[in-house]
Write an enzyme that holds these catalytic residues in place. Structure first.
Site, PDB file in Angstrom:
ATOM      1  N   LEU A 104      29.882  21.375  30.692  1.00  0.00           N
ATOM      2  CA  LEU A 104      28.623  20.921  31.269  1.00  0.00           C
ATOM      3  C   LEU A 104      28.779  19.426  31.509  1.00  0.00           C
ATOM      4  O   LEU A 104      29.225  18.701  30.611  1.00  0.00           O
ATOM      5  CB  LEU A 104      27.450  21.168  30.315  1.00  0.00           C
ATOM      6  CG  LEU A 104      27.069  22.620  30.040  1.00  0.00           C
ATOM      7  CD1 LEU A 104      25.928  22.679  29.028  1.00  0.00           C
ATOM      8  CD2 LEU A 104      26.671  23.347  31.320  1.00  0.00           C
ATOM      9  N   ASP A 105      28.425  18.941  32.697  1.00  0.00           N
ATOM     10  CA  ASP A 105      28.601  17.520  32.960  1.00  0.00           C
ATOM     11  C   ASP A 105      27.632  16.695  32.129  1.00  0.00           C
ATOM     12  O   ASP A 105      26.716  17.223  31.485  1.00  0.00           O
ATOM     13  CB  ASP A 105      28.470  17.217  34.456  1.00  0.00           C
ATOM     14  CG  ASP A 105      27.089  17.504  35.016  1.00  0.00           C
ATOM     15  OD1 ASP A 105      26.099  16.978  34.474  1.00  0.00           O
ATOM     16  OD2 ASP A 105      26.997  18.233  36.024  1.00  0.00           O
ATOM     17  N   ARG A 106      27.837  15.395  32.136  1.00  0.00           N
ATOM     18  CA  ARG A 106      27.063  14.493  31.277  1.00  0.00           C
ATOM     19  C   ARG A 106      25.555  14.650  31.478  1.00  0.00           C
ATOM     20  O   ARG A 106      24.766  14.533  30.534  1.00  0.00           O
ATOM     21  CB  ARG A 106      27.484  13.046  31.564  1.00  0.00           C
ATOM     22  CG  ARG A 106      26.746  12.006  30.726  1.00  0.00           C
ATOM     23  CD  ARG A 106      27.160  10.596  31.145  1.00  0.00           C
ATOM     24  NE  ARG A 106      28.535  10.334  30.809  1.00  0.00           N
ATOM     25  CZ  ARG A 106      28.940   9.813  29.646  1.00  0.00           C
ATOM     26  NH1 ARG A 106      28.053   9.516  28.708  1.00  0.00           N
ATOM     27  NH2 ARG A 106      30.216   9.604  29.412  1.00  0.00           N
TER      28      ARG A 106
END
Length: 236
Positions: A104-106
């Site tokens: 999951l991206d930031r």
């Protein structure tokens, strides 16, 4: 679990380098469940080992669920806050590493699975598994009304790619809110899909993978998953 020699085993669980673990044995910190002092060349089962009276961290082959907050990166080395900051410190030193199953991206929150079992990891992320991944998105602009048909058509191709996306299901929750179910996992896929239809994702949260949901797990918290939940993960 099978019986193992302790020195290497404890080092692989992240309790320190071999020299540091030798120090634990030398200072009498390691014992069995009955309180008998153990040594590095002793052989014991995982559940029979104690350090300062405490049971060991989970055995190899673990699978855990983390409710990832925004602002954390799925990495061991990037600058800033990392998902490993939310786990016991030793977890980032285990061998094999407890790794995120996909990423999951930031700026994305929600359900993140992590495991040190490479076979299980690849089974989950393998394209042939087609495990549904469900996201809730808040958008910068109102939905037009045709996005659901476009996403479900199987004819959408993302910029820079050469293969069509699998059909995805869109559920409209409000003028700027939607739930999207994917059956594959491409780089920043949800965000890029909405860009392809002229919109922008302002907030993104993953609610479910396969048959597993976050439930009441608080943000930033994690828990181990049992055998029944592993079965549920692949039940579609």
């Amino acid at each position: 679990m099978s019986r193992v020699k302790l020195l290497r085993y404890l080092a692989n669980l992240g309790y320190g380098s071999r020299r540091e673990v030798l120090g634990l044995f030398a200072d009498g910190h390691v014992a069995d469940a009955a309180g008998e002092t153990l040594y590095g060349d002793d052989v014991r089962a995982h559940d029979d080992i104690r350090i300062d009276g405490e049971a060991l961290d989970p055995a190899p082959g673990l699978l855990l669920m983390l409710n990832k907050p925004t602002g954390y990166t799925c990495s061991t080395k990037d600058k800033g806050r990392l998902i490993y900051d939310l786990l016991p410190r030793r977890f980032r030193h285990r061998d094999p590493l407890v790794s995120p199953v996909g990423r999951l991206d930031r700026d994305t929150s929600g359900l993140l699975l992590m495991t040190d079992d490479g076979t299980l990891l690849h089974r989950i992320i393998a394209p042939k598994s087609k495990l549904p991944k469900i996201y809730r998105a808040h958008l910068a602009s109102d939905l037009r009304g045709d996005e659901g048909a476009i996403f479900a058509s199987g004819t959408l191709m993302l910029e820079g790619e050469q293969t069509l996306l699998l059909p995805a299901e869109l559920e409209v929750l409000g003028p700027r809110d939607a739930r999207l179910t994917l059956h594959e996992g491409r780089y920043h896929q949800v965000r890029r899909m909405f860009v392809a239809v002229g919109n922008h994702v302002e907030a993104l949260h993953r609610e479910r993978i396969g048959g597993l949901e976050l439930g009441g797990l608080p943000e930033g918290e994690w828990r181990l998953l049992g055998d029944d939940e592993r079965v549920r993960l692949f039940a579609q």
